[in-house]
Design a protein around this motif. Sequence first.
Motif, PDB file in Angstrom:
ATOM      1  N   LEU A   3       0.832  -1.205   0.000  1.00  0.00           N
ATOM      2  CA  LEU A   3       0.000   0.000   0.000  1.00  0.00           C
ATOM      3  C   LEU A   3       0.868   1.257   0.000  1.00  0.00           C
ATOM      4  O   LEU A   3       0.585   2.218  -0.729  1.00  0.00           O
ATOM      5  CB  LEU A   3      -0.921  -0.013   1.222  1.00  0.00           C
ATOM      6  N   SER A   4       1.931   1.250   0.789  1.00  0.00           N
ATOM      7  CA  SER A   4       2.804   2.427   0.879  1.00  0.00           C
ATOM      8  C   SER A   4       3.431   2.762  -0.466  1.00  0.00           C
ATOM      9  O   SER A   4       3.575   3.941  -0.820  1.00  0.00           O
ATOM     10  CB  SER A   4       3.900   2.186   1.925  1.00  0.00           C
ATOM     11  N   GLU A   5       3.777   1.729  -1.254  1.00  0.00           N
ATOM     12  CA  GLU A   5       4.372   1.962  -2.569  1.00  0.00           C
ATOM     13  C   GLU A   5       3.354   2.560  -3.535  1.00  0.00           C
ATOM     14  O   GLU A   5       3.676   3.463  -4.311  1.00  0.00           O
ATOM     15  CB  GLU A   5       4.917   0.646  -3.121  1.00  0.00           C
ATOM     16  N   SER A   6       2.137   2.051  -3.482  1.00  0.00           N
ATOM     17  CA  SER A   6       1.097   2.548  -4.391  1.00  0.00           C
ATOM     18  C   SER A   6       0.729   3.986  -4.068  1.00  0.00           C
ATOM     19  O   SER A   6       0.540   4.819  -4.969  1.00  0.00           O
ATOM     20  CB  SER A   6      -0.144   1.648  -4.299  1.00  0.00           C
ATOM     21  N   VAL A   7       0.623   4.308  -2.771  1.00  0.00           N
ATOM     22  CA  VAL A   7       0.305   5.681  -2.380  1.00  0.00           C
ATOM     23  C   VAL A   7       1.433   6.620  -2.792  1.00  0.00           C
ATOM     24  O   VAL A   7       1.190   7.705  -3.342  1.00  0.00           O
ATOM     25  CB  VAL A   7       0.050   5.764  -0.861  1.00  0.00           C
ATOM     26  N   ALA A   8       2.679   6.210  -2.553  1.00  0.00           N
ATOM     27  CA  ALA A   8       3.825   7.050  -2.916  1.00  0.00           C
ATOM     28  C   ALA A   8       3.848   7.315  -4.418  1.00  0.00           C
ATOM     29  O   ALA A   8       4.154   8.431  -4.858  1.00  0.00           O
ATOM     30  CB  ALA A   8       5.127   6.378  -2.475  1.00  0.00           C
ATOM     31  N   SER A   9       3.494   6.293  -5.211  1.00  0.00           N
ATOM     32  CA  SER A   9       3.466   6.459  -6.659  1.00  0.00           C
ATOM     33  C   SER A   9       2.389   7.455  -7.085  1.00  0.00           C
ATOM     34  O   SER A   9       2.610   8.307  -7.956  1.00  0.00           O
ATOM     35  CB  SER A   9       3.224   5.105  -7.328  1.00  0.00           C
ATOM     36  N   LEU A  10       1.207   7.370  -6.455  1.00  0.00           N
ATOM     37  CA  LEU A  10       0.129   8.303  -6.787  1.00  0.00           C
ATOM     38  C   LEU A  10       0.501   9.736  -6.405  1.00  0.00           C
ATOM     39  O   LEU A  10       0.253  10.685  -7.162  1.00  0.00           O
ATOM     40  CB  LEU A  10      -1.162   7.889  -6.070  1.00  0.00           C
ATOM     41  N   VAL A  11       1.098   9.910  -5.236  1.00  0.00           N
ATOM     42  CA  VAL A  11       1.506  11.244  -4.795  1.00  0.00           C
ATOM     43  C   VAL A  11       2.574  11.810  -5.726  1.00  0.00           C
ATOM     44  O   VAL A  11       2.545  12.994  -6.092  1.00  0.00           O
ATOM     45  CB  VAL A  11       2.006  11.205  -3.340  1.00  0.00           C
ATOM     46  N   ALA A  12       3.502  10.944  -6.150  1.00  0.00           N
ATOM     47  CA  ALA A  12       4.567  11.385  -7.055  1.00  0.00           C
ATOM     48  C   ALA A  12       4.005  11.829  -8.399  1.00  0.00           C
ATOM     49  O   ALA A  12       4.607  12.679  -9.083  1.00  0.00           O
ATOM     50  CB  ALA A  12       5.575  10.259  -7.258  1.00  0.00           C
TER      51      ALA A  12
END
Length: 280
Positions: free
Chosen positions: A51-60
């Motif tokens: 989940l942390s990777e997916s959220v970081a990707s969306l924020v980026a």
Amino acid sequence: MKPPLLLIGQGSHDDAYAAEFGRFVHRLRCRLDQTAADVSGGYLERATPRLSESVASLVARGHHRLVALPLSLSRVSDDFGAAMELEQKRHPTLMYDYGRPLGPDPRVLALLAERLNEAAAEISKPQRPLELVGARPRLRAVDALIEESLHVEPGETAVVLVGEGSTDAAANAEVHRVSRLFWETHAYDFMTVETAFVSVTPPGVPGGLERCRRLGAKRVIVVPYLLFAGGMLERVWAQALAYGAGHPDLDIRCAEVIGDCEILADVVIDRYEEALQLVP
């Protein structure tokens, strides 16, 4: 541009589950691409992407508001909320809205009915207790030593709806509620719809089958209340097979999971649109 949809899965070491989850995310991405909405998926544990990777990707990619939707049929555990709160701490500009779990949506019940009818339609065909599907051996039907020509009426056939099982009593009660709704809306011709759980809480699959046998059922169809194939489904079928081996007088059949499909995508998209309408 609409806020992205973030599907949250619990996570599993099972490759089959991860593959089907990934295909479903891709299906939704294709569907929502027409409305300029991004779609991503992440797991709480045991699988990637986390989940942390997916959220970081969306924020980026410039997204600071999203709709988080737990891809779950039952009540959402506190783990989901805690995970999203942690992501907000990591990304202070992030805001999110929750989509409702899929639950006993009428379309979900209709999909369960399809799986039940598919299993019932195969009853007249020669069956083997184990057949190869892709590269994985999977239980399709539990062969009892019954003549194939024996006619069993729907009123002599019982259904066992099998949920995952939880330490949350309310989540387990919800599965019992789904069983009743399913019986009254889609399985009223059958003797009964009993509830069982894969693990954690009783009754297990053998307990559900035993209750049907004691009620006088000649045939039982096991219907998994699960979204995707994987280890949980294998456990359902394995428990049914083990019980069937000790009760050759009872014909036991096993249905498939709901699976990646357009109707399930419709339910998820409706949950997404519903969450958007609640955004101030």
